[in-house]
Design an enzyme around this catalytic site. Sequence first.
Site, mmCIF file in Angstrom:
data_model
loop_
_atom_site.group_PDB
_atom_site.id
_atom_site.type_symbol
_atom_site.label_atom_id
_atom_site.label_comp_id
_atom_site.label_asym_id
_atom_site.label_seq_id
_atom_site.Cartn_x
_atom_site.Cartn_y
_atom_site.Cartn_z
ATOM 1 N N GLY A 192 0.843 -1.187 0.000
ATOM 2 C CA GLY A 192 0.000 0.000 0.000
ATOM 3 C C GLY A 192 0.877 1.235 0.000
ATOM 4 O O GLY A 192 2.015 1.194 0.479
ATOM 5 N N GLN A 239 2.886 10.076 0.931
ATOM 6 C CA GLN A 239 4.174 9.397 1.137
ATOM 7 C C GLN A 239 5.169 9.671 0.021
ATOM 8 O O GLN A 239 6.362 9.398 0.179
ATOM 9 C CB GLN A 239 3.968 7.881 1.272
ATOM 10 C CG GLN A 239 3.245 7.495 2.556
ATOM 11 C CD GLN A 239 3.120 5.986 2.673
ATOM 12 O OE1 GLN A 239 2.170 5.410 2.159
ATOM 13 N NE2 GLN A 239 4.081 5.343 3.306
ATOM 14 N N CYS A 280 5.523 0.522 7.731
ATOM 15 C CA CYS A 280 5.184 1.654 6.861
ATOM 16 C C CYS A 280 6.415 1.991 6.021
ATOM 17 O O CYS A 280 7.519 2.064 6.555
ATOM 18 C CB CYS A 280 4.785 2.848 7.714
ATOM 19 S SG CYS A 280 4.309 4.295 6.743
ATOM 20 N N LEU A 281 6.203 2.197 4.725
ATOM 21 C CA LEU A 281 7.345 2.514 3.851
ATOM 22 C C LEU A 281 7.993 3.846 4.253
ATOM 23 O O LEU A 281 9.144 4.088 3.919
ATOM 24 C CB LEU A 281 6.891 2.560 2.389
ATOM 25 C CG LEU A 281 6.466 1.200 1.800
ATOM 26 C CD1 LEU A 281 5.865 1.384 0.418
ATOM 27 C CD2 LEU A 281 7.638 0.231 1.739
ATOM 28 N N HIS A 314 -4.861 1.814 7.326
ATOM 29 C CA HIS A 314 -3.535 2.427 7.476
ATOM 30 C C HIS A 314 -3.346 3.542 6.434
ATOM 31 O O HIS A 314 -2.885 4.641 6.772
ATOM 32 C CB HIS A 314 -2.475 1.320 7.314
ATOM 33 C CG HIS A 314 -1.053 1.790 7.329
ATOM 34 N ND1 HIS A 314 -0.153 1.416 8.304
ATOM 35 C CD2 HIS A 314 -0.355 2.593 6.479
ATOM 36 C CE1 HIS A 314 1.021 1.983 8.048
ATOM 37 N NE2 HIS A 314 0.930 2.689 6.946
ATOM 38 N N GLU A 315 -3.725 3.261 5.174
ATOM 39 C CA GLU A 315 -3.534 4.260 4.102
ATOM 40 C C GLU A 315 -4.434 5.470 4.308
ATOM 41 O O GLU A 315 -4.021 6.615 4.073
ATOM 42 C CB GLU A 315 -3.805 3.652 2.721
ATOM 43 C CG GLU A 315 -2.890 2.514 2.312
ATOM 44 C CD GLU A 315 -1.428 2.769 2.557
ATOM 45 O OE1 GLU A 315 -0.966 3.923 2.470
ATOM 46 O OE2 GLU A 315 -0.719 1.794 2.867
ATOM 47 N N HIS A 361 -2.974 7.885 6.557
ATOM 48 C CA HIS A 361 -1.939 8.736 5.933
ATOM 49 C C HIS A 361 -2.546 10.020 5.365
ATOM 50 O O HIS A 361 -1.890 11.056 5.347
ATOM 51 C CB HIS A 361 -1.249 7.985 4.781
ATOM 52 C CG HIS A 361 -0.081 7.155 5.214
ATOM 53 N ND1 HIS A 361 1.020 7.678 5.851
ATOM 54 C CD2 HIS A 361 0.175 5.828 5.077
ATOM 55 C CE1 HIS A 361 1.899 6.715 6.094
ATOM 56 N NE2 HIS A 361 1.409 5.570 5.643
#
Length: 170
Positions: A45, A50, A96-97, A138-139, A142
Site C-alpha cells: 500500500g 508518502q 510503513c514505507l 492504514h492508508e 496517511h
Amino acid sequence: MIREIKTLKDPVLRKTAHKIEKVTPELRKLIEDLFETMHAHNGVGLAAPQVGISKRLFVVEVEAHPEIPGSGVRYALINPEITQFSPEREVGQEGCLSIPGWRGDVERATRVVVRGMDGEGKRIKLEVEGYVARAMQHELDHLDGVLFIDKLIAPDRIWRVNESEDEETV
Ligand code: NI
C-alpha cells in the site's frame, strides 16, 4: 516513474491531504507511479502524501497468493472514506514505507466499507476484510496525517526488523 518516499521527518506526512476535484492525466500518472514505487519497495500500500503529494489518494495491492505475483487485486482509491467499521477488531503487526525497518502492533477493525472513486473517477463502494481492510485503514490514516506509530496498542509494542523481514509494508 519511481518516486522518492518521504520519511518521518518530512512534514508532508503530518498534513491533512486535499480532496481531489478531477481525474486528470497527471493524476492517472501519479496512480501509476504509486503502484510502481510501491512495487519497487515490496510494499502492499502507498498513499500520495508518502511521495510528497498532499492529495487524498492511495493504492493497495495485496497478493491473493503470495507465491503468484500479480494474483492480487489492485485498488486505487480517490477521496476514500470509511463508512462502516466492523465491531470486531484485531491486533496485527504493521510497517510503513515511510518508517522503514520498524514494525508495531496496531488494533484495527477486521472489516470495513470504503467509498470513494476508482482511478477512472467512477464512484465505488468496497467491502474488504483481513489484510486488505488493515492496509486501507492504514492508508486512509496517511491522508489525515496519522501514522501507525500513533496507534500502537502500547508504547513498547514496536520493534526493529532487518530488510529481508520488512515485507507487507504499507
Ligand atoms: Ni504507511
